[in-house]
Scaffold this motif. Sequence first.
Motif, mmCIF file in Angstrom:
data_model
loop_
_atom_site.group_PDB
_atom_site.id
_atom_site.type_symbol
_atom_site.label_atom_id
_atom_site.label_comp_id
_atom_site.label_asym_id
_atom_site.label_seq_id
_atom_site.Cartn_x
_atom_site.Cartn_y
_atom_site.Cartn_z
ATOM 1 N N ASP A 104 86.009 22.449 44.496
ATOM 2 C CA ASP A 104 86.857 23.638 44.629
ATOM 3 C C ASP A 104 86.955 24.507 43.539
ATOM 4 O O ASP A 104 87.543 23.758 42.436
ATOM 5 C CB ASP A 104 88.289 22.972 45.115
ATOM 6 N N LEU A 105 86.724 25.822 43.627
ATOM 7 C CA LEU A 105 86.775 26.546 42.357
ATOM 8 C C LEU A 105 87.951 27.420 42.056
ATOM 9 O O LEU A 105 87.820 28.070 41.244
ATOM 10 C CB LEU A 105 85.457 27.496 42.300
ATOM 11 N N ALA A 176 70.439 34.360 43.463
ATOM 12 C CA ALA A 176 69.713 33.333 43.082
ATOM 13 C C ALA A 176 69.896 33.404 41.389
ATOM 14 O O ALA A 176 68.931 34.205 40.855
ATOM 15 C CB ALA A 176 68.001 33.136 43.194
ATOM 16 N N GLN A 177 70.711 32.887 40.810
ATOM 17 C CA GLN A 177 71.022 32.691 39.628
ATOM 18 C C GLN A 177 70.462 31.527 38.658
ATOM 19 O O GLN A 177 70.931 30.605 38.891
ATOM 20 C CB GLN A 177 72.564 33.108 39.319
ATOM 21 N N LEU A 178 69.831 32.062 37.670
ATOM 22 C CA LEU A 178 69.078 30.966 36.937
ATOM 23 C C LEU A 178 70.045 30.897 35.306
ATOM 24 O O LEU A 178 69.891 31.716 34.628
ATOM 25 C CB LEU A 178 67.843 31.209 36.459
ATOM 26 N N PHE A 179 70.452 29.572 35.170
ATOM 27 C CA PHE A 179 70.819 29.492 33.657
ATOM 28 C C PHE A 179 70.186 28.391 33.115
ATOM 29 O O PHE A 179 69.595 27.418 33.434
ATOM 30 C CB PHE A 179 72.238 28.495 34.123
ATOM 31 N N THR A 180 69.868 28.870 31.873
ATOM 32 C CA THR A 180 68.783 28.063 31.099
ATOM 33 C C THR A 180 69.232 27.587 29.573
ATOM 34 O O THR A 180 70.181 28.625 28.882
ATOM 35 C CB THR A 180 67.413 29.036 30.854
ATOM 36 N N ALA A 181 68.871 26.668 29.049
ATOM 37 C CA ALA A 181 69.336 26.199 27.846
ATOM 38 C C ALA A 181 68.101 26.004 27.031
ATOM 39 O O ALA A 181 66.881 25.329 27.415
ATOM 40 C CB ALA A 181 70.175 24.711 27.785
ATOM 41 N N ILE A 193 71.359 28.178 40.834
ATOM 42 C CA ILE A 193 72.258 28.403 41.955
ATOM 43 C C ILE A 193 72.204 29.620 42.945
ATOM 44 O O ILE A 193 71.732 30.391 42.454
ATOM 45 C CB ILE A 193 73.957 28.561 40.974
ATOM 46 N N LEU A 194 72.494 29.003 43.885
ATOM 47 C CA LEU A 194 72.229 30.157 44.967
ATOM 48 C C LEU A 194 73.835 30.707 45.564
ATOM 49 O O LEU A 194 74.526 29.849 45.944
ATOM 50 C CB LEU A 194 71.383 29.551 46.352
ATOM 51 N N ALA A 224 77.791 27.692 34.980
ATOM 52 C CA ALA A 224 77.505 27.943 36.184
ATOM 53 C C ALA A 224 79.043 27.974 36.964
ATOM 54 O O ALA A 224 79.609 29.075 37.805
ATOM 55 C CB ALA A 224 76.704 26.976 36.997
ATOM 56 N N MET A 225 79.769 27.063 36.890
ATOM 57 C CA MET A 225 80.900 26.746 37.285
ATOM 58 C C MET A 225 81.807 27.992 37.014
ATOM 59 O O MET A 225 82.541 28.522 37.831
ATOM 60 C CB MET A 225 81.717 25.535 37.101
ATOM 61 N N THR A 226 82.186 28.157 35.737
ATOM 62 C CA THR A 226 83.155 29.267 35.025
ATOM 63 C C THR A 226 82.586 30.642 35.699
ATOM 64 O O THR A 226 83.555 31.404 36.063
ATOM 65 C CB THR A 226 83.306 29.126 33.793
ATOM 66 N N TRP A 227 81.524 30.763 35.475
ATOM 67 C CA TRP A 227 80.652 32.217 35.855
ATOM 68 C C TRP A 227 81.387 32.625 37.521
ATOM 69 O O TRP A 227 81.586 33.514 37.779
ATOM 70 C CB TRP A 227 79.302 32.442 35.801
ATOM 71 N N LEU A 228 80.971 31.279 38.264
ATOM 72 C CA LEU A 228 81.485 31.541 39.784
ATOM 73 C C LEU A 228 82.770 31.982 40.123
ATOM 74 O O LEU A 228 83.056 32.754 40.800
ATOM 75 C CB LEU A 228 81.136 30.517 40.562
#
Length: 300
Positions: A104-105, A176-181, A193-194, A224-228
Amino acid sequence: MFDTIALASPPLQQSAEFAAALAFCGQQAAQLDDGTLALTRRICGIPIALLSRARLDPPLLPGLIARAGLRRHLILMNPETPCPGLERLGAVPLITPAHVAELDLTGNLMAGLHQKWRNRLRHARSQGLHMTQAPLPLAPAHWLLTAESAQQRARGYRNWPTALTLAYARANPGAAQLFTAHQSGIPVAGLLILRHGMAASYHIGHSTPAGRAASAQTLLMWQAMTWLTTQGATRLDLGPVETEQTPGLTRFKLGTGARARPLGGTWAWWPPLGKTLRPLARLDRARMYQSWTEAPAPDY
């Protein structure tokens, strides 16, 4: 039939974005009157319709199937929630329900983290990782896609084919969002993340040994969680959880504060038979119902 939030955040496999990706690949999905997507194909000459992660109302299903022209198809169903009413239609259970982790966001994300997950997040932040975010590049040879394909072969599991993942990105720009370290300019972990409606789904995650040592995937997931949340998403589907086969991945997913819940299992129904096979469904009733009540729990 469903509340406004449910309609705005369907499961990935029932979303308009998924239908657009299928169309981009040249495969049209049939649509029932209530909006449910059904993937149709022939296997050994048998017409089959797959209703994956569908929100089903069993009493209405015969009419919906008939009006969609699917009455002669073998109907395979994987309901989004436990759906014992399918038994009364004459559907036969094939596979007991899997469990999925859903986050739950809309609440306090930091407060929901398990303490060990929070510790790994703190560790990752101290590793000097450089984080980037961008739409998935439309390149079949992208390092994350090739790493995922190799991992599937090595571990013997199946995810979407690369072509479908790229079709999703092409048909739904920015979804389609790509998070990269990166570490010393080299990518050490990636997370794809889609987005679909007001929800999102964890699609691909991969870390190199250096990325694992730096807890990079934890930091990627947090980003990703915080961006969403800033994008108005209300739910993140983290996919299947299985304590025996993938205990580490299950701990990672549930450590975010996600809750495990059962899907409805996999059922087969051939409408011309009507309720003829109801006795067979009763034989598996206890096993199906037990799976609906046994949710995996993180073993920290």
